[in-house]
Design an enzyme around this catalytic site. Structure first.
Site, PDB file in Angstrom:
ATOM      1  N   LYS A  85       0.614  -2.576   8.038  1.00 53.97           N
ATOM      2  CA  LYS A  85      -0.298  -2.122   6.985  1.00 53.97           C
ATOM      3  C   LYS A  85      -1.738  -2.418   7.403  1.00 53.97           C
ATOM      4  O   LYS A  85      -2.037  -3.504   7.918  1.00 53.97           O
ATOM      5  CB  LYS A  85       0.040  -2.818   5.670  1.00 53.97           C
ATOM      6  CG  LYS A  85      -0.689  -2.237   4.456  1.00 53.97           C
ATOM      7  CD  LYS A  85      -0.226  -2.911   3.175  1.00 53.97           C
ATOM      8  CE  LYS A  85      -0.947  -2.370   1.948  1.00 53.97           C
ATOM      9  NZ  LYS A  85      -0.563  -3.070   0.718  1.00 53.97           N
ATOM     10  N   SER A 160       0.349   0.074  -3.169  1.00 54.13           N
ATOM     11  CA  SER A 160      -0.598   0.523  -2.166  1.00 54.13           C
ATOM     12  C   SER A 160       0.009   0.738  -0.784  1.00 54.13           C
ATOM     13  O   SER A 160      -0.539   1.472   0.030  1.00 54.13           O
ATOM     14  CB  SER A 160      -1.734  -0.486  -2.055  1.00 54.13           C
ATOM     15  OG  SER A 160      -1.257  -1.732  -1.555  1.00 54.13           O
ATOM     16  N   SER A 184       2.891  -3.793  -4.578  1.00 54.07           N
ATOM     17  CA  SER A 184       2.569  -2.878  -3.478  1.00 54.07           C
ATOM     18  C   SER A 184       3.560  -2.854  -2.320  1.00 54.07           C
ATOM     19  O   SER A 184       3.455  -1.998  -1.442  1.00 54.07           O
ATOM     20  CB  SER A 184       1.174  -3.179  -2.928  1.00 54.07           C
ATOM     21  OG  SER A 184       0.198  -2.789  -3.852  1.00 54.07           O
TER      22      SER A 184
END
Lengths: 502, 98
Positions: A85, A160, A184
């Site tokens: 990420k 996210s 997330s």
């Protein structure tokens, strides 16, 4: 393992690949190249990656193959590719956090997670797309365009960490790293039919994790199977003196938990407040079936009440923006990242305001202003102060529930994946996606989302959330493995096999 | 209860160093009012005698050994700077005209 083609190779789970690598059936270079080819083929559609680190990934793979050939003893995940990420720093590799304000920035240091992945010889393929600074539940708030859900490219992959989840579901990488401040990791896992774990707060170092809300943020593993998540969890968790909130205690044996899957006699609580109205019928139906499976597997299922969970969303959207408004003050255009309006005349304050105006997207500005409001004099006690008290009450609800049950379960999300654009300018509707995942972040304990089926009305994945007390992360894996196996027995194949061809 | 005014949004934007357009200011005035209205439910909970939680794992006085560690590489830091002059970060003037 008999691998007949590259297309077959990229669909394997990390545990299988790990065995094939150590048996010499495949090389890490072959595997890495297969993932890179898959990314080239499908990422134009999916947009899971913001940066693909082709040369470095192949160089790592080559090094692993050479050392393995030389007879060196390597870790279990050595040579297995992973998607990272974009909120975690990696020295010399672009790290944007999904924001234009950090476009082109190359961090001068590695996060602890990256250090640990490197030490375990994991091959980092690149950086994945996300809502800007991890604010969002759809990846639509990325400054670089949305990621698409491999189950239906007109739909969101969650957020996210939508990029990490989509990379798994599109078979671009067998493993990924996510971060979870209010859901997330778990919400994207739920809507993409993958597995995601938010470890106990303090289990995985936050050093080099660009902060959203420091008292809530926690990085964790994302994978296509419960065992794969456990193998990755084991690599990234552990004490780090560079994070003052890091837990200095042994990591629970999550791999043993994932290998166990025996839940006979386990007490499992259904959270009354995380069900009913507001949950899509197909989600409820899949959840009820999964709960019946837990009973069939020998668990004792009871209903429990956590009355203050009803106030979790409100407390979260006061605490998170407050912490975020303070954390994001560092983006001032002076030392790194974007600087706008510096014409030799403008003052530092004008340049700062201009930089933040053009560098931040709508959701980031909304939350910064909300946090600034909640912390301002005259409102502090009523908002931030009261939210902190509610946080105590939520932790007490968990403590009381865990007096009588070993784990709690709920649907991970109220609905399956929604369509792109549907909620992008409706913040309240967007925030409701995290209603079931937020309480765990506020209390700091651990949770997992595991796929349990497809919703009847739209054939999209549904996830079940397992919540356990702090420092008992192994329980998540035990229950997750039991459900995964039961589902596998029922369907004859893993749910992820049903992703439509891209 | 809470209704956020246009003036308040302008003030918040200034405090947060955000140079909003008029259109943004109007949009955020509506949205922030709606959000604050939704989250102020937390005040319904009677919690006078409840201690606040700022952090899930309370820890105090977390120290490390006082030993020197390598800092960031200067060339890397310079490469990431938006503006650099005489071996330092170059920043705009810090005082206003008046």
């Amino acid at each position: 393992m008999s691998v007949t083609s590259e297309a077959d190779l990229v669909r394997q789970d990390a545990a299988t690949l790990s065995s094939a690598l150590s048996a010499g059936d495949i090389t890490s270079v072959e595997l890495t190249q297969a993932c890179l080819n898959r990314i080239s083929a499908v990422d134009g559609t999916i947009h899971a990656f913001l940066h693909v680190d082709t040369d470095a990934a192949l160089a790592t793979a080559q090094d692993v193959d050479r050392r393995r050939a030389a007879g060196e003893e390597l870790g279990r995940l050595a040579g297995v590719p992973l998607a990272l990420k974009d909120v975690l720093t990696m020295r010399g590799v672009p790290t944007t956090c999904g924001s234009r304000i950090l476009e082109g920035w190359r961090p001068p240091y590695d996060s602890t997670i990256v250090e640990r992945l490197r030490a375990a010889d994991v091959v980092i393929l690149g950086k994945t797309n996300m809502d800007e600074f991890a604010m969002g539940s759809s990846t639509e708030h990325s400054g670089y365009g949305p990621t698409r859900n491999p189950w239906d490219v007109e739909r969101i992959p969650g957020g996210s960490g939508g990029g990490s989840a989509a990379a798994l579901a599109a078979f671009e990488a067998p493993l990924a790293i996510g971060t979870d401040t209010g859901g997330s990791i778990r919400q994207p896992a739920s809507v993409t039919g993958t597995v995601g774990v938010k470890p106990t707060y303090g289990a995985v170092s936050r050093y080099g994790l660009v902060a959203l809300a420091s008292s809530l943020d926690q990085a964790g593993p994302c994978a296509r199977s419960v065992m794969d998540a456990a193998l990755l969890h084991e690599v990234i968790a552990g004490y780090d003196p560079r994070d003052s909130t890091s837990i200095n205690a042994p990591v629970p044996d999550v791999v043993a938990g994932a290998g166990n899957g025996d839940i006979r006699g386990m007490r499992i609580g259904l959270v009354r407040e995380l069900s009913g109205e507001g949950y899509q019928p197909g989600v409820r139906e899949s959840f009820d079936k999964a709960v019946a499976m837990l009973t069939d597997l020998g668990a004792e299922v009871v209903e429990v009440s956590c009355p203050h969970f009803d106030y979790a969303l409100g407390a979260y959207y006061l605490i998170l923006p407050s912490e975020a408004s303070s954390n994001l003050a560092r983006f001032d255009g002076m030392r790194y990242g974007l600087r706008a309006g510096d014409n030799g005349e403008a003052s530092v304050e004008e340049v700062m305001s201009r930089t933040r105006e053009v560098g931040f997207g709508a959701e980031v500005k909304r939350r910064i202003m909300l946090g600034t409001y909640a912390l301002s004099s005259g409102y502090y006690d009523a908002y931030y102060g009261q939210a902190q008290k509610v946080r105590t009450l939520i932790a007490r609800d968990f403590a009381a529930a865990f007096e009588t049950v070993d784990v709690l379960v709920s649907p991970t999300t109220p609905t399956t994946a929604f369509t792109i654009g549907e909620k992008v300018d409706d913040p309240l509707a967007m925030y409701l996606n995290d209603i079931a995942t937020i309480p765990v972040n506020l209390a700091g304990n651990c949770a997992m989302s595991v796929p349990i089926g497809l919703a009847r009305e739209d054939d999209l994945p549904v996830g079940l959330q397992i919540m356990a007390p702090a420092q008992t992360d192994d329980r998540l894996y035990r229950v997750g493995a039991a459900l995964e196996q039961a589902l596998l027995d029922k369907r004859g194949h893993a749910l992820i096999e049903e992703v439509p061809a891209l | 209860m809470a209704h956020i005014t246009r003036e308040q949004v302008q003030h918040l934007a200034h405090l947060a160093r955000l140079e909003l357009t008029d259109e943004e200011t109007a949009h955020y005035t509506d949205q922030l009012s709606a959000i604050v209205e939704a989250v102020e439910r937390v005040s319904e909970v009677a919690a006078d005698d409840i201690p606040p939680t700022s952090h899930p794992v309370p820890m105090t006085n977390v120290f490390r050994e006082d030993v020197a560690r390598p800092g960031l590489d200067r060339a890397d830091v310079q490469a990431g700077a938006p503006s650099w002059e005489d071996d330092r970060f170059r920043v705009p003037r810090i005082l206003d005209e008046d």
